[in-house]
Design an enzyme around this catalytic site. Sequence first.
Site, PDB file in Angstrom:
ATOM      1  N   ASN A   9      33.595  39.025  40.539  1.00 55.28           N
ATOM      2  CA  ASN A   9      34.513  38.787  41.661  1.00 55.28           C
ATOM      3  C   ASN A   9      34.891  40.146  42.235  1.00 55.28           C
ATOM      4  OD1 ASN A   9      36.571  38.148  43.389  1.00 55.28           O
ATOM      5  ND2 ASN A   9      37.985  37.429  41.801  1.00 55.28           N
ATOM      6  N   LYS A  11      36.665  40.817  44.791  1.00 54.14           N
ATOM      7  CA  LYS A  11      38.001  40.876  45.415  1.00 54.14           C
ATOM      8  C   LYS A  11      37.895  41.589  46.769  1.00 54.14           C
ATOM      9  CE  LYS A  11      39.913  40.455  40.831  1.00 54.14           C
ATOM     10  NZ  LYS A  11      40.990  40.708  39.896  1.00 54.14           N
ATOM     11  N   HIS A  95      42.304  31.340  42.479  1.00 54.94           N
ATOM     12  CA  HIS A  95      42.475  32.601  41.743  1.00 54.94           C
ATOM     13  C   HIS A  95      43.960  32.968  41.709  1.00 54.94           C
ATOM     14  CE1 HIS A  95      42.230  36.788  40.580  1.00 54.94           C
ATOM     15  NE2 HIS A  95      41.008  36.536  40.139  1.00 54.94           N
ATOM     16  N   GLU A  97      45.409  35.650  42.122  1.00 51.81           N
ATOM     17  CA  GLU A  97      45.835  36.543  43.214  1.00 51.81           C
ATOM     18  C   GLU A  97      46.091  35.759  44.492  1.00 51.81           C
ATOM     19  OE1 GLU A  97      42.648  39.364  42.708  1.00 51.81           O
ATOM     20  OE2 GLU A  97      43.574  40.035  40.842  1.00 51.81           O
ATOM     21  N   GLU A 167      41.728  32.534  33.308  1.00 48.66           N
ATOM     22  CA  GLU A 167      42.093  33.927  33.558  1.00 48.66           C
ATOM     23  C   GLU A 167      43.584  34.115  33.295  1.00 48.66           C
ATOM     24  OE1 GLU A 167      38.910  35.810  36.356  1.00 48.66           O
ATOM     25  OE2 GLU A 167      40.682  35.249  37.492  1.00 48.66           O
ATOM     26  N   GLY A 173      43.083  43.046  35.408  1.00 51.13           N
ATOM     27  CA  GLY A 173      43.242  44.394  35.942  1.00 51.13           C
ATOM     28  C   GLY A 173      44.173  45.266  35.116  1.00 51.13           C
ATOM     29  N   SER A 213      39.937  41.683  32.423  1.00 44.50           N
ATOM     30  CA  SER A 213      39.528  42.935  31.784  1.00 44.50           C
ATOM     31  C   SER A 213      38.261  42.802  30.938  1.00 44.50           C
ATOM     32  CB  SER A 213      40.685  43.536  30.970  1.00 44.50           C
ATOM     33  OG  SER A 213      41.783  43.832  31.830  1.00 44.50           O
TER      34      SER A 213
HETATM   35  P1  13P Z   1      39.541  42.285  35.998  1.00 43.34           P
HETATM   36  O1  13P Z   1      38.193  42.093  35.336  1.00 43.34           O
HETATM   37  O2  13P Z   1      39.576  43.458  36.914  1.00 43.34           O
HETATM   38  O3  13P Z   1      40.646  42.228  35.009  1.00 43.34           O
HETATM   39  O4  13P Z   1      39.732  40.998  36.973  1.00 43.34           O
HETATM   40  C1  13P Z   1      39.541  39.721  36.469  1.00 43.34           C
HETATM   41  C2  13P Z   1      39.551  38.762  37.590  1.00 43.34           C
HETATM   42  O5  13P Z   1      40.575  38.532  38.213  1.00 43.34           O
HETATM   43  C3  13P Z   1      38.283  38.110  37.957  1.00 43.34           C
HETATM   44  O6  13P Z   1      38.478  37.091  38.879  1.00 43.34           O
END
Ligand code: 13P
Length: 255
Positions: A9, A11, A95, A97, A167, A173, A213
């Site tokens: 992903n 982002k 997601h 976010e 997740e 992150g 992560s």
């Molecule tokens: P990270 O791998 O940067 O922690 O992000 C995970 C994520 O949100 C994948 O959709």
Amino acid sequence: MRKPVIAGNWKMFKTSGEAASFVEKLRPLVAHSDHCEVVVAPPFTALRAAADAARGSNIRIAAQDMHWAKEGAHTGDISAAMLEDAGATLVILGHSERRHDHGETDEEVNHKLKAALAAGLGPVVCVGETLAEREAGETRSVLERQFRQGFAALTAADFSRIIIAYEPVWAIGTGRTATPEMAEESHRFIRELAGAGFGRTEAAAVRILYGGSVKPENIAGLMTEEDIDGALVGGASLQVESFAAIVNYKRATTR
Ligand code: 13P
């Protein structure tokens, strides 16, 4: 046997030029990675470039969100048909976010999910608890609510076309990965919810990815867990080498 899925992903990273060059470099590194499905999810503006660069390869293209309406007065939004037109065959929905930045609710995720299925896109639906929810002992109730409301009014046939991503928000992150055991506990619980909601066959077949992560160093450990069927990777999916190393986790293990 559930075929693992390793999805990146991206982002809000990468222009179309950067997306195309990433996919061109990735192609030879994953050309023989038949043990899993390989997916990258560029931002909307880079979908077409990534899809063109992936043509004829085993790399599939996912979008990161969509609107549930077929078309209409929704400034800034993108429909399922537009995503397909741009070369996406999958779409990430719900997601954390999007839930956090845009106040997206489980009900909206459900609308989007139904629209994606109706349009023939493969949905990757994200669920997961925040740190405060985990510390309050609410992980299961949060997952249950997200599952029941997000997957409401679907048939078993609909459900069989969905990929789920667990997740935990506190692991995204932050460099703080859930241990394989912690992730497995939630994955098993989600599979139980799938069984109760849609039947044993569907529960046994649904792929549940872990996200938060994931790195080349921890993917193999996560993949040894019975109910972890792949990964949704953020930060480590932005460099070709680290993403390819995650895709090819199997070569580095004896599993
Ligand atoms: P990270 O791998 O940067 O922690 O992000 C995970 C994520 O949100 C994948 O959709």
